[in-house]
Design a protein around this motif. Sequence first.
Motif, PDB file in Angstrom:
ATOM      1  N   LYS A 213       0.855  -1.182   0.000  1.00  0.00           N
ATOM      2  CA  LYS A 213       0.000   0.000   0.000  1.00  0.00           C
ATOM      3  C   LYS A 213       0.897   1.240   0.000  1.00  0.00           C
ATOM      4  CE  LYS A 213      -3.144  -3.102   0.662  1.00  0.00           C
ATOM      5  NZ  LYS A 213      -3.816  -3.675  -0.528  1.00  0.00           N
ATOM      6  N   ILE A 214       0.796   2.031  -1.052  1.00  0.00           N
ATOM      7  CA  ILE A 214       1.598   3.246  -1.185  1.00  0.00           C
ATOM      8  C   ILE A 214       0.616   4.404  -1.261  1.00  0.00           C
ATOM      9  CG2 ILE A 214       3.345   4.431  -2.560  1.00  0.00           C
ATOM     10  CD1 ILE A 214       4.237   1.689  -3.591  1.00  0.00           C
ATOM     11  N   LEU A 215       0.635   5.268  -0.248  1.00  0.00           N
ATOM     12  CA  LEU A 215      -0.461   6.215  -0.062  1.00  0.00           C
ATOM     13  C   LEU A 215       0.049   7.643   0.028  1.00  0.00           C
ATOM     14  CD1 LEU A 215      -2.373   4.168   2.683  1.00  0.00           C
ATOM     15  CD2 LEU A 215      -2.703   4.094   0.204  1.00  0.00           C
ATOM     16  N   GLY A 216      -0.617   8.535  -0.713  1.00  0.00           N
ATOM     17  CA  GLY A 216      -0.299   9.950  -0.675  1.00  0.00           C
ATOM     18  C   GLY A 216       0.630  10.358  -1.801  1.00  0.00           C
ATOM     19  N   ARG A 217       0.900  11.682  -1.867  1.00  0.00           N
ATOM     20  CA  ARG A 217       1.754  12.220  -2.931  1.00  0.00           C
ATOM     21  C   ARG A 217       3.210  12.068  -2.511  1.00  0.00           C
ATOM     22  NH1 ARG A 217       0.810  12.551  -8.236  1.00  0.00           N
ATOM     23  NH2 ARG A 217       1.834  14.319  -9.257  1.00  0.00           N
ATOM     24  N   LEU A 218       3.693  10.863  -2.584  1.00  0.00           N
ATOM     25  CA  LEU A 218       5.082  10.571  -2.286  1.00  0.00           C
ATOM     26  C   LEU A 218       5.736   9.980  -3.526  1.00  0.00           C
ATOM     27  CD1 LEU A 218       5.176   7.238  -1.945  1.00  0.00           C
ATOM     28  CD2 LEU A 218       4.040   7.805   0.203  1.00  0.00           C
ATOM     29  N   GLU A 219       7.034   9.726  -3.442  1.00  0.00           N
ATOM     30  CA  GLU A 219       7.775   9.252  -4.594  1.00  0.00           C
ATOM     31  C   GLU A 219       8.527   7.971  -4.260  1.00  0.00           C
ATOM     32  OE1 GLU A 219      11.527  10.949  -7.151  1.00  0.00           O
ATOM     33  OE2 GLU A 219       9.745  12.245  -6.994  1.00  0.00           O
ATOM     34  N   VAL A 220       8.322   6.959  -5.102  1.00  0.00           N
ATOM     35  CA  VAL A 220       9.136   5.748  -5.049  1.00  0.00           C
ATOM     36  C   VAL A 220      10.181   5.893  -6.142  1.00  0.00           C
ATOM     37  CG1 VAL A 220       9.165   3.248  -5.353  1.00  0.00           C
ATOM     38  CG2 VAL A 220       7.262   4.336  -4.127  1.00  0.00           C
ATOM     39  N   GLY A 221      11.448   5.932  -5.738  1.00  0.00           N
ATOM     40  CA  GLY A 221      12.513   6.268  -6.667  1.00  0.00           C
ATOM     41  C   GLY A 221      12.772   5.207  -7.726  1.00  0.00           C
ATOM     42  N   ALA A 222      13.544   5.589  -8.718  1.00  0.00           N
ATOM     43  CA  ALA A 222      13.859   4.698  -9.834  1.00  0.00           C
ATOM     44  C   ALA A 222      14.510   3.408  -9.333  1.00  0.00           C
ATOM     45  CB  ALA A 222      14.798   5.408 -10.810  1.00  0.00           C
ATOM     46  N   TYR A 223      14.006   2.285  -9.831  1.00  0.00           N
ATOM     47  CA  TYR A 223      14.545   0.951  -9.554  1.00  0.00           C
ATOM     48  C   TYR A 223      14.472   0.567  -8.080  1.00  0.00           C
ATOM     49  CZ  TYR A 223      15.996   1.579 -14.331  1.00  0.00           C
ATOM     50  OH  TYR A 223      15.981   1.833 -15.674  1.00  0.00           O
ATOM     51  N   ALA A 224      13.671   1.277  -7.313  1.00  0.00           N
ATOM     52  CA  ALA A 224      13.429   0.864  -5.933  1.00  0.00           C
ATOM     53  C   ALA A 224      12.560  -0.394  -5.921  1.00  0.00           C
ATOM     54  CB  ALA A 224      12.747   1.984  -5.158  1.00  0.00           C
ATOM     55  N   ARG A 225      12.634  -1.136  -4.829  1.00  0.00           N
ATOM     56  CA  ARG A 225      11.839  -2.353  -4.658  1.00  0.00           C
ATOM     57  C   ARG A 225      11.062  -2.254  -3.352  1.00  0.00           C
ATOM     58  NH1 ARG A 225      13.644  -6.497  -7.972  1.00  0.00           N
ATOM     59  NH2 ARG A 225      12.970  -8.107  -6.503  1.00  0.00           N
ATOM     60  N   ILE A 226       9.746  -2.419  -3.455  1.00  0.00           N
ATOM     61  CA  ILE A 226       8.876  -2.357  -2.282  1.00  0.00           C
ATOM     62  C   ILE A 226       8.407  -3.782  -1.978  1.00  0.00           C
ATOM     63  CG2 ILE A 226       6.821  -1.356  -1.258  1.00  0.00           C
ATOM     64  CD1 ILE A 226       9.004   0.684  -2.035  1.00  0.00           C
ATOM     65  N   GLY A 227       8.693  -4.249  -0.785  1.00  0.00           N
ATOM     66  CA  GLY A 227       8.365  -5.618  -0.422  1.00  0.00           C
ATOM     67  C   GLY A 227       6.879  -5.865  -0.283  1.00  0.00           C
ATOM     68  N   ALA A 228       6.492  -7.122  -0.375  1.00  0.00           N
ATOM     69  CA  ALA A 228       5.097  -7.523  -0.260  1.00  0.00           C
ATOM     70  C   ALA A 228       4.512  -7.073   1.078  1.00  0.00           C
ATOM     71  CB  ALA A 228       4.983  -9.038  -0.396  1.00  0.00           C
ATOM     72  N   ALA A 229       3.270  -6.581   1.020  1.00  0.00           N
ATOM     73  CA  ALA A 229       2.486  -6.174   2.196  1.00  0.00           C
ATOM     74  C   ALA A 229       3.054  -4.958   2.924  1.00  0.00           C
ATOM     75  CB  ALA A 229       2.315  -7.333   3.175  1.00  0.00           C
ATOM     76  N   SER A 230       4.007  -4.273   2.323  1.00  0.00           N
ATOM     77  CA  SER A 230       4.550  -3.068   2.951  1.00  0.00           C
ATOM     78  C   SER A 230       3.552  -1.922   2.890  1.00  0.00           C
ATOM     79  CB  SER A 230       5.848  -2.644   2.247  1.00  0.00           C
ATOM     80  OG  SER A 230       6.836  -3.637   2.378  1.00  0.00           O
TER      81      SER A 230
END
Length: 256
Positions: A213-230
Amino acid sequence: MRYSHCTPTNSTALSQFWSQVQAQACGCPDPLISDLYAVNICDHIDFPSALASLLGAKLADRSMTESTLNRLVAKCLEDNPAIIEAARTDMLATYERDPACTDFVTPFLFFKGWHALQAYRIAHHLWLNGRRPLAYHVQSRINERFGIDIHPGATIGQGLTIDHGTGIVIGETCIIEDDVSIFQGVTLGGTGKSDGNRHPIIRQGAMIGAGAKILGRLEVGAYARIGAASVVLEDIPAYATAVGNPVRIVKKTLPK
């Protein structure tokens, strides 16, 4: 970075690509599946024709017939040929990244993540051209048909993969750059802000794990990896690996 939302391709490359797809489909030895391949792939002169036919069949309901939707999609593809290149690039990305995908026929006929993404591209074209009720109708049918909810106002690049897809939600002001991978159950949503830019920006090459769940006006940077259920409520830098609820950075790799 090659993010440009959708970029046209030349006709020779597109023709060669479609010839590959047809060669894979039309040699099928199984008589029970060969008719399916023929109707959806082998009988079509080109990729745009086949895509319009496929989406027309997938999205039709009692209020909008298959033939009506076929014509609508064909007109959108004619008006904006860049949608075709995005569809092709999405398929190539799926083939490259998904171990379950052994040819081009499989995502074209059977992967609902790819189907939903191409239907979104039609809805987005309608949205940008002021046909918003019709764009909402296509969004609604994508949700009903595939269990994936992509707002037609979202901005999505090409080379995207949606693996499995069930339960994905992408909000109106979300920006997703090229070559992003998204797994099932992901929410790219807001935090209750009523207007303005309220959904995440996902930079090129990022990977979003199942159920994140990624919520709000934020930024996930290039080639970043977000783990399951984070659960992500703050910016994640480029090339970082982030996991947990609340999310924490566990690794950061240097770009090659």
